[in-house]
Design an enzyme around this catalytic site. Structure first.
Site, PDB file in Angstrom:
ATOM      1  N   SER B  94      11.290   4.677   8.749  1.00 13.24           N
ATOM      2  CA  SER B  94      11.746   3.579   8.238  1.00 13.24           C
ATOM      3  C   SER B  94      12.859   3.095   8.892  1.00 13.24           C
ATOM      4  O   SER B  94      13.037   2.884  10.208  1.00 13.24           O
ATOM      5  CB  SER B  94      11.999   3.609   6.621  1.00 13.24           C
ATOM      6  OG  SER B  94      11.773   2.469   5.894  1.00 13.24           O
ATOM      7  N   ASP B 216       1.280  -1.915   5.322  1.00 19.26           N
ATOM      8  CA  ASP B 216       2.462  -1.375   4.899  1.00 19.26           C
ATOM      9  C   ASP B 216       3.345  -2.774   4.636  1.00 19.26           C
ATOM     10  O   ASP B 216       3.550  -3.701   5.404  1.00 19.26           O
ATOM     11  CB  ASP B 216       3.071  -0.778   6.267  1.00 19.26           C
ATOM     12  CG  ASP B 216       4.550  -0.502   5.906  1.00 19.26           C
ATOM     13  OD1 ASP B 216       5.083  -0.529   4.798  1.00 19.26           O
ATOM     14  OD2 ASP B 216       4.854   0.496   6.871  1.00 19.26           O
ATOM     15  N   HIS B 244       3.732   2.852   3.345  1.00 15.20           N
ATOM     16  CA  HIS B 244       4.922   2.842   4.285  1.00 15.20           C
ATOM     17  C   HIS B 244       5.098   4.277   4.484  1.00 15.20           C
ATOM     18  O   HIS B 244       5.990   4.681   5.287  1.00 15.20           O
ATOM     19  CB  HIS B 244       5.974   2.276   3.374  1.00 15.20           C
ATOM     20  CG  HIS B 244       7.171   2.194   4.379  1.00 15.20           C
ATOM     21  ND1 HIS B 244       7.336   1.615   5.437  1.00 15.20           N
ATOM     22  CD2 HIS B 244       8.409   2.417   3.987  1.00 15.20           C
ATOM     23  CE1 HIS B 244       8.439   1.596   6.171  1.00 15.20           C
ATOM     24  NE2 HIS B 244       9.288   2.384   5.310  1.00 15.20           N
TER      25      HIS B 244
END
Lengths: 373, 262
Positions: B94, B216, B244
């Site tokens: 991320s 995602d 995610h």
């Protein structure tokens, strides 16, 4: 036992569909496999509309991000989650605030079978919680600005006090030169000179108090340089003499019996007694002498200042030692209201305290401290 | 407190090369619990928490320093220097994908390879660029974070700080993996979702692997492809995993894609 199991008599299908909370079951891939009728009613969507979709599609965007970054990982790591605040978006586009709990169902070898989510409506609770959060924010902001203001104010006081010292020193030096030169002869002129000296003394005392106050507020506090070996009495005598000179219309009677050494900062104790006498002269009856006494007895140093006059009102008693507190006096006699505050700070720095009694006969301030703290 | 304590750094495994795992916005180094152990045989595995997350030293949280991803990248570099790492593999999930990109550009030689899991160079749409979010949605997120305290309360904070490894606290530590001081969570969300590192990508010169999930919503395939295009020579693998966090939902897929790369 003939009693039937109450659970068995409950229609479990109905319990699921029409429970007073919303139910969602997700399959192993995280897609909705079942929802109950309650949730359908709340959201306005049919059973079929939910089928096969991911739960986060029914949340607002913030909730989706939160679900993906916090809730889903947490569910995977600890197998459940409790008490998440979520906003469902209904068919008509409205928000429905819920509190959600969930738990995973796994096979004995750990494979995920399904995830069950229960949702409770929480509109009022969320509104209330949001109000609390908002109120906290307002309180924090105003506290911060109040602190900044007060710091600024105290810095201003410190600078002001400091800057007033120099011109005052010039005035004082000028008065001394005039006195020594013998240039002033007339009684009227000499009275002006006395007045000048008196004002300088009074003002210098005020500035000392202001600076001590500002230092205290800015974290410096009252600093002491104690000395038990040198006598305290001459310092007290000197303070009284000075005050007698500058207020020749007032009488001060003294009674000193300091027989034990007192481990104190003598200049500070001088400032303390000066502030107490100044207070007695401002508030006491003019026709009556101010009594000043000091003695040592059994390891305790005691110093008192008493005056006659109107007693201190009960309501004023509580705030007597607060900074900038001024009683009801003629404006011409008003000081800054720091004298008693600084006196009490000096007392505290010495491990002592100041007590007050006030009756229609007499108002008396008594400072006590251990002689050898 | 030193860097090791500040960032709750844990070093495991053996190997001449190091592999540094960085968690994203939301949780802490626990995010790698199904992936990192797989590399302990061949790598010196380094796990840490960003300051403000997990078992990091919350008193080290400096709002100014951590108002940019560059501040977080400086911490990664400090960890690298403290452990004397060179030519290491950086694995960032991320927002930490971009933190790793920044660290690799600031400190050449520290990282020899980058693995970016669900990267996004910018989350907010900008002209033709599709980030996936509008500014308004991000503002909404910040407010939303206030509603979820994750079991955080001032009374609990002292026992949480630095005690993530103490099982005796377990019963009380519901939601502990993702527990964050709400103020810090908000600040981290702000720096994450308002970041724009598009201009940094072309400067990346080390071999880079991008792991992209399907469906995602945080970092869409489009966003991943943008990163892929901008880092010349990068490799992109689209996983079967959805969501995610493939490191949790599809660790095996992640591990095998990484093994093929390193």
């Amino acid at each position: 036992m003939n009693d039937q199991n109450p659970i068995a008599t409950e229609d479990l299908e109905d319990l699921f569909e029409n429970a007073p909370c919303g139910y969602v079951t997700l399959d192993a891939a995280g897609r909705i496999s079942r929802v109950n009728a309650t949730l359908c009613t709340w959201t306005g969507y049919s059973h079929g509309h939910f089928a096969g979709k991911r739960l986060h599609l029914f949340l607002n965007m913030a909730g989706r991000i939160y679900y993906e970054t916090h809730i889903a990982p947490l569910l995977r790591m600890q197998g459940f989650f409790d008490e998440f605040a979520l906003d469902l978006v209904t068919e008509s586009g409205d928000r429905l605030a819920v509190i959600a709990n969930a738990s995973e169902k796994r096979t004995p070898d750990g494979a995920l079978v399904s995830t069950r989510v229960a949702m409770i409506r929480a509109t009022d609770r969320r509104r209330y919680e949001r109000e609390l959060v908002d109120a906290r924010e307002v309180a924090t902001t105003s506290l911060k600005s109040e602190r900044e203001n007060s710091e600024l104010r105290e810095q201003f006081i410190a600078v002001l006090g400091h800057d007033l010292r120099n011109p005052l020193a010039s005035i004082s030096a000028g008065a001394r030169i005039l006195q020594r030169s013998g240039f002033l002869q007339e009684e009227k002129e000499l009275r002006v000179l006395d007045m000048l000296n008196s004002t300088v003394t009074r003002m210098s005392g005020l500035i000392d108090n202001v600076l001590d106050f500002a230092r205290g507020r800015l974290g410096g506090g009252i600093t002491l340089s104690r000395d038990a070996n040198r006598p305290l009495e001459p310092v007290l005598e000197q303070v009284v003499d000075e005050l007698r000179t500058v207020s020749s219309d007032r009488s001060i009677e003294t009674n000193f019996a300091i027989t034990e050494p007192v481990n104190c900062d003598r200049a500070r104790i001088g400032q303390l007694v000066s502030n107490l006498i100044g207070n007695a002269m401002t508030h006491g009856a003019a026709y009556h002498p101010v009594q000043v006494g000091a003695k040592t007895e059994g390891g305790v140093f005691k110093l008192w200042v008493a005056n006659a006059g109107e007693p201190i009102p009960a309501i004023a008693m509580e705030r007597l030692f607060e900074p900038f507190f001024r009683g009801d006096v003629r404006s011409s006699r008003q000081g800054l209201g720091l004298g008693l505050h600084i006196a009490s700070q000096i007392a505290q720095a010495h491990g002592g305290k100041i007590a007050v009694t006030s009756t229609s006969e007499e108002t008396r301030f008594v400072f006590t401290m251990p002689t050898l703290p | 407190m030193n860097v090791i304590g500040r960032n709750n750094v844990h070093v495991r495994g053996s190997g001449s090369r190091a592999m540094v795992f960085a968690h994203g916005f939301g949780c802490d180094q626990n995010m790698w619990r199904f992936v990192a152990p797989e590399f302990e045989g061949n790598f010196k595995v380094v796990l840490f928490d960003h300051v403000g997350a997990g078992g990091s030293d919350l008193s080290a949280y400096d709002p100014r320093k951590y108002s940019t991803l560059s501040g977080y990248a400086d911490d990664v570099i400090e960890i690298g220097r403290e452990l004397d790492l060179q030519d290491a593999v950086f694995v960032g999930h991320s927002v930490s994908a971009m933190i790793g990109v920044l660290a690799s550009l600031k400190e050449p030689g520290l990282f020899g390879r980058l693995v970016l899991v669900g990267p996004s160079a910018r989350y907010i749409d900008d002209g033709d660029y599709v980030g996936g979010f509008t500014e308004k949605q991000i503002a909404e997120l910040l407010e939303f974070l206030e509603d979820n305290h994750m079991g955080w309360s001032a009374a609990m904070a002292p026992s949480i700080m630095g005690n993530a490894d103490r099982p005796e606290l377990g019963a009380e530590l519901t939601n502990s993996f993702c527990r964050t001081d709400p103020e810090i969570a908000k600040a981290f969300a702000r720096v994450t979702f308002t970041s724009d590192n598009r201009a940094d990508l072309p400067n990346v010169s080390v071999p880079t692997l991008i792991l992209q999930c399907k469906e995602d919503i945080i970092a869409s395939t489009e966003v991943g492809e943008f990163v892929h295009r901008q880092i010349s020579g990068s490799r992109m693998v689209v996983l079967d995993a959805t969501g995610h966090c493939p490191n949790l939902s599809a660790p095996r897929e992640v591990v095998s894609a990484m093994q093929a790369f390193v």
